[in-house]
Design a protein around this motif. Structure first.
Motif, short mmCIF file in Angstrom:
data_model
loop_
_atom_site.label_atom_id
_atom_site.label_comp_id
_atom_site.label_asym_id
_atom_site.label_seq_id
_atom_site.Cartn_x
_atom_site.Cartn_y
_atom_site.Cartn_z
N ALA A 14 2.71 -35.89 14.86
CA ALA A 14 1.83 -37.05 14.96
C ALA A 14 1.57 -37.39 16.42
N SER A 15 0.36 -37.80 16.70
CA SER A 15 0.01 -38.20 18.06
C SER A 15 -1.03 -39.30 18.00
N GLY A 16 -1.20 -39.97 19.13
CA GLY A 16 -2.24 -40.98 19.20
C GLY A 16 -1.76 -42.41 19.23
N ARG A 17 -0.45 -42.63 19.07
CA ARG A 17 0.11 -43.97 19.15
C ARG A 17 1.35 -43.94 20.03
N THR A 18 1.63 -45.06 20.72
CA THR A 18 2.82 -45.11 21.56
C THR A 18 4.08 -45.26 20.73
N THR A 19 3.94 -45.83 19.55
CA THR A 19 5.08 -45.97 18.67
C THR A 19 4.64 -45.86 17.23
N LEU A 20 5.48 -45.25 16.45
CA LEU A 20 5.21 -45.13 15.01
C LEU A 20 6.27 -45.86 14.22
N ASN A 21 6.96 -46.83 14.86
CA ASN A 21 8.07 -47.51 14.19
C ASN A 21 7.64 -48.23 12.92
N ASN A 22 6.41 -48.67 12.85
CA ASN A 22 5.95 -49.41 11.67
C ASN A 22 5.14 -48.52 10.72
N TYR A 23 5.39 -47.23 10.78
CA TYR A 23 4.72 -46.29 9.90
C TYR A 23 5.72 -45.66 8.94
N ARG A 24 5.19 -45.21 7.84
CA ARG A 24 5.91 -44.21 7.05
C ARG A 24 5.04 -42.97 7.02
N MET A 25 5.71 -41.85 6.95
CA MET A 25 5.01 -40.57 6.89
C MET A 25 5.46 -39.82 5.65
N GLY A 26 4.56 -38.99 5.17
CA GLY A 26 4.89 -38.31 3.93
C GLY A 26 4.11 -37.03 3.75
N TRP A 27 4.43 -36.38 2.65
CA TRP A 27 3.75 -35.16 2.25
C TRP A 27 3.18 -35.34 0.86
N PHE A 28 1.96 -34.86 0.70
CA PHE A 28 1.30 -34.79 -0.59
C PHE A 28 0.92 -33.33 -0.83
N ARG A 29 0.60 -33.01 -2.05
CA ARG A 29 0.15 -31.65 -2.33
C ARG A 29 -0.92 -31.66 -3.40
N GLN A 30 -1.75 -30.64 -3.35
CA GLN A 30 -2.81 -30.50 -4.34
C GLN A 30 -2.87 -29.06 -4.79
N ALA A 31 -2.54 -28.86 -6.06
CA ALA A 31 -2.61 -27.54 -6.66
C ALA A 31 -4.03 -27.28 -7.16
N PRO A 32 -4.40 -26.01 -7.32
CA PRO A 32 -5.75 -25.70 -7.80
C PRO A 32 -6.06 -26.40 -9.12
N GLY A 33 -7.17 -27.10 -9.17
CA GLY A 33 -7.60 -27.76 -10.39
C GLY A 33 -6.87 -29.04 -10.72
N LYS A 34 -6.02 -29.50 -9.80
CA LYS A 34 -5.25 -30.72 -10.06
C LYS A 34 -5.51 -31.77 -8.99
N SER A 35 -5.10 -32.98 -9.30
CA SER A 35 -5.24 -34.07 -8.33
C SER A 35 -4.16 -33.98 -7.26
N ARG A 36 -4.43 -34.59 -6.14
CA ARG A 36 -3.44 -34.64 -5.08
C ARG A 36 -2.30 -35.55 -5.52
#
Length: 123
Positions: free
Chosen positions: A23-45
């Motif tokens: 991640a880039s573009g902010r001096t601090t990310l302390n008030n963020y959460r980060m995560g992972w999503f996935r999208q399989a073929p033909g399915k929703s994310r």
């Protein structure tokens, strides 16, 4: 915030991969959460895992519990997804995401998305 994900690839069932998201573009990310999503073929994310930078708590989608681990570096700029015991049904494009919020329980739409990285698990 800009998110850059990498680490996808082709792996046999039972194997492992580690995804990274910088991640880039902010001096601090302390008030963020980060995560992972996935999208399989033909399915929703779908949600996969999240980590809260403010306290380090994590959350996981049920099907990946015990197999995937989300973590972050001390600088709070990079989040990782260690994926073990991969199954063919884990095949998907994986997306890194960030949200201005506290806690790891993901609610709502991410504020920022990274470009996806393809994970293919062969049987």
């Amino acid at each position: 915030v800009q998110l850059q994900a990498c680490g996808g690839g082709l792996v046999q069932a039972g194997g492992s991969l580690r995804l990274s998201c910088a991640a880039s573009g902010r001096t601090t990310l302390n008030n963020y959460r980060m995560g992972w999503f996935r999208q399989a073929p033909g399915k929703s994310r779908e949600f996969v895992a999240a980590i809260s930078w403010s306290g380090g708590s994590t959350s996981y989608e049920d099907s990946v519990k015990g197999r995937f681990i989300i973590s972050g570096d001390n600088a709070k700029t990079t989040v990782y997804l260690q994926m073990d015991s991969l199954k063919p049904e884990d095949t998907a494009v994986y997306y890194c995401a960030a949200q201005v919020a506290y806690g790891s329980r993901w609610l709502g739409t991410p504020d920022y998305w990274g470009r996806g990285t393809l994970v293919t698990v062969s049987s």
